[in-house]
Write an enzyme that holds these catalytic residues in place. Structure first.
Site, PDB file in Angstrom:
ATOM      1  N   HIS A  35       0.829  -1.208   0.000  1.00 17.65           N
ATOM      2  CA  HIS A  35       0.000   0.000   0.000  1.00 17.65           C
ATOM      3  C   HIS A  35       0.862   1.256   0.000  1.00 17.65           C
ATOM      4  CE1 HIS A  35       0.657   0.937   4.330  1.00 17.65           C
ATOM      5  NE2 HIS A  35       0.652  -0.368   4.496  1.00 17.65           N
ATOM      6  N   CYS A  67       2.703  -5.348   6.759  1.00 16.76           N
ATOM      7  CA  CYS A  67       2.447  -5.029   5.355  1.00 16.76           C
ATOM      8  C   CYS A  67       3.577  -4.181   4.782  1.00 16.76           C
ATOM      9  CB  CYS A  67       1.111  -4.317   5.222  1.00 16.76           C
ATOM     10  SG  CYS A  67      -0.300  -5.425   5.319  1.00 16.76           S
TER      11      CYS A  67
END
Length: 564
Positions: free
Chosen positions: A454, A473
């Site tokens: 992201h 992440c």
């Protein structure tokens, strides 16, 4: 068939009709015959003892031999003839075994390699033959187990010392290779056909040339900058020369000029050294640079050998592929065999590591919501909300009834002073916007750990040399470019991409060309310019701590939920 090897193996052979009858001798009793004929007819004679018993007697002082029954079957099927008569086959096995032994992931394979070298030196070819065959079986088993257990074995756990027999399919291939005289080709095919593996092998060979030479110690406290007087100039010059950051000519020039001050030539060599090690490239010798500068050559070789084994886990033949190398904090994208994008990334911190895995990029989400994982909500966000009532409002958080409901609970109705983070009954969701932790783009990669790539609003963190800050992440510096390239590759027009970027609502766009994604962990590699690179072992996976096979299967996967 090599007569000298038959003599050393001590097998009973029939050279001419005048030789002693084979029925009177077992392999253990066979004399060493003087075989001087240029091209005699040679045939191995089966012993008059049980095959398993023969193997046990012959290998009684070899603690590494494990597959007694399979060895008995192999040698019985081949008339007790030696299997390792082709020097190319022995060399191929020894080279691959040496690299595995150097990696330090298996005391068993290291012991086997040392025993084979000893038996060869002492010309004990009979025991060498049996141990080499047994070691090949163990090596085949190791390779077969890599897909399932490799992400434990090569990342801290070490190889299970009690490897099972290779599969029946593997044994059939081995038998066929022996019967057809193709043992060398069989072993050569076990080596990765990957130039990256060969490059690391060459880098090890280059370092090994210096391993027996004197590596002078260099330790000068404090920061060494331009103009600093050097306490050990010769030691520094020699280190940089042996590591390849000074050419022999440059090193000779520095010695001739009797350098005593840290000058521009040494600083430039140090910058090359720092770039290869992922350090701040400023030419200043500080604690991190000194650590890498003083690393023993044997440890460098071990790290290179370990990372050569890891290459077996990462596919290199996909025309389109996105690769994140965690310790390098780097992402690379290839489409149709063309390198189209590089980007810095931020990965999970050591307490919340990014897992090693493979997947595909399934979709791109514009202006994503962030559904806060329970672990992050309890550890990071709720403590801030208790002491700062405006924190949730300022950062766009909403309180939601549950994971099965979208009902919002007004923030002001909760007495935050009494909130128990461990017993908080609701969940949190962050609205899309400038402060959203996921930024403007989210890249979905299906997996069991809810990991994804992201964007991020915290762009300044990409200026850091070490970038292990997330909860698992992967934050991508050039997320905008990544979204555009992936969508265009899937047939979305540039105009449509611009339209989606201009909107403020959340929109998910599936990708028709789902690019393969590999999250890998390489702390050493050779780059396109032929330079050997090293990186800090951010998760301490280079340190081998043997554990049980059952434990390691679950140790190296992050078990958190939807970390960012």
């Amino acid at each position: 068939m090599a007569i000298s090897k038959l003599r050393c193996l001590g097998l009973v052979v029939m050279v001419t009709a005048q030789m002693v009858s084979a029925e009177t001798l077992s392999p253990a009793q066979a004399p060493v015959a003087a075989l001087d004929a240029a091209e005699p007819t040679v045939a191995a004679i089966a012993p008059q003892v049980d095959a398993e018993q023969w193997v046990r007697q012959t290998t009684s002082n070899l603690s590494s031999v494990r597959y007694i029954n399979q060895l008995a079957a192999l040698y019985l099927a081949n008339g007790y003839a030696p299997l390792w008569q082709d020097s190319l086959a022995t060399t191929a096995l020894e080279e691959q075994l040496q690299l595995l032994a150097l990696s330090g992931v298996s005391a068993d394979f290291s012991r086997r390699y040392a025993q084979l070298a000893h038996l060869k030196q002492s010309n004990d070819w009979r025991q060498y033959d049996l141990l080499a065959t047994d070691t090949l079986l163990a090596y085949m088993s190791y390779l077969e187990g890599l897909p399932e257990y490799g992400r434990g074995w090569l990342f801290g756990a070490g190889i299970d010392p009690s490897l099972p027999l290779p599969s029946s399919q593997g044994l059939n291939h081995l038998n066929s290779a022996i019967e057809t005289g193709q043992l060398h080709a069989f072993i050569a095919a076990l080596k990765p056909q990957d130039r990256r593996y060969t490059q690391l092998q060459r880098a090890i060979d280059a370092l090994a040339q210096h391993s027996q030479a004197s590596w002078p110690g260099f330790y000068q406290p404090g920061y060494i900058r331009l103009g600093t007087r050097l306490q050990q100039p010769e030691a520094l010059i020699t280190r940089l020369e042996q590591l390849g950051d000074l050419t022999p000519y440059q090193a000779a020039q520095l010695r001739t000029s009797n350098v005593r001050i840290y000058n521009i030539d040494l600083a430039n060599a140090m910058k090359r050294f720092q770039e290869r090690h992922g350090l701040k490239v400023d030419g200043v010798i500080g604690p991190q640079t000194r650590y890498w500068l003083m690393m023993p050559v044997q440890e460098r070789i071990r790290i290179l050998a370990l990372n050569a084994q890891r290459l077996r886990l990462w596919p290199a033949d996909f025309p389109s592929m996105l690769v994140v190398n965690i310790p390098a904090y780097d992402m690379s994208l290839w489409l149709d065999n063309k390198h189209v994008l590089d980007s810095k990334v931020i990965v999970g911190r050591p307490s919340r590591p990014t897992p090693l895995m493979s997947s595909t990029v399934a979709s791109v989400v514009f202006n994503p919501y962030w559904n806060v994982p329970n672990s992050i909500m309890r550890k990071d966000i709720l403590p801030k909300a208790r002491y700062d009532r405006g924190y949730l409002y300022r950062n766009g958080f909403r309180v939601i009834r549950s994971w099965d409901s979208s009902e919002q609970i007004p923030i002001h109705t909760i007495d935050w002073r009494l909130v128990n983070a461990k017993a908080f009954p609701y969940r949190l969701r962050q609205q899309p916007g400038e402060k959203n932790a996921l930024g403007r783009f989210k890249f979905n990669i299906p997996n069991n750990n809810a990991i994804y790539l992201h964007d991020t609003p915290a762009k300044s963190l990409f200026n850091k040399t070490t970038r292990a800050f997330s909860s698992g992440c992967i934050r991508v510096e050039h997320a905008d470019d990544l979204a555009r390239i992936l969508l265009t590759d899937s047939g979305v027009s540039p105009q449509r991409v611009d339209e989606l970027k201009a909107r403020t609502n959340t929109r998910t766009v599936g990708l028709s060309n789902q690019v393969k994604v590999h999250l890998i962990y390489q702390t050493a590699w050779v780059d396109e310019d032929g330079q050997v690179n090293f990186r800090n072992d951010v998760y301490s996976y280079d340190q081998i701590n043997p554990m049980s096979q059952k434990e390691e299967k679950f140790t190296f996967l992050f078990s958190g939920e939807n970390p960012y």
